[in-house]
Design an enzyme around this catalytic site. Sequence first.
Site, short mmCIF file in Angstrom:
data_model
loop_
_atom_site.label_atom_id
_atom_site.label_comp_id
_atom_site.label_asym_id
_atom_site.label_seq_id
_atom_site.Cartn_x
_atom_site.Cartn_y
_atom_site.Cartn_z
NE ARG A 77 -10.76 -28.07 -27.52
CZ ARG A 77 -10.66 -26.88 -28.10
NH1 ARG A 77 -9.99 -25.92 -27.49
NH2 ARG A 77 -11.20 -26.64 -29.26
CG ASP A 78 -18.34 -31.53 -26.24
OD1 ASP A 78 -18.85 -31.04 -25.20
OD2 ASP A 78 -18.99 -31.71 -27.28
#
Length: 117
Positions: A77-78
Amino acid sequence: MISALQNPYLVKLYGFCVEGDHLLLIYEYLENNSLARALFEEHQIKLDWSTRQKICVGIARGLAYLHEESRLKFVHRDIKATNVLLDTNLDPKISDFGLAKLDEEDNTHISTRIAGT
């Protein structure tokens, strides 16, 4: 859970220390810093196209391991250039699992919620 993830394209977590409300994570040292530094800073490493391809494929292999191949399924997610570190041979290693989410079996990896930068 992070220490259970063993893959050549993920940064190794060697240990941690908790003291009060402070947490210290000890990761392996990667000589060439981040992909962002290699791409965007003035004294950057010269990356030819075959090296860039090797980096992209390595990142994809690391993500495939997280999503499909490991016993515990994670969604990072990043993913961004500052969260990809480069070793001596310019092999990529995904780092910074601060926003990672454990993927539950009945949930899809697709999310519309904002996370990361």
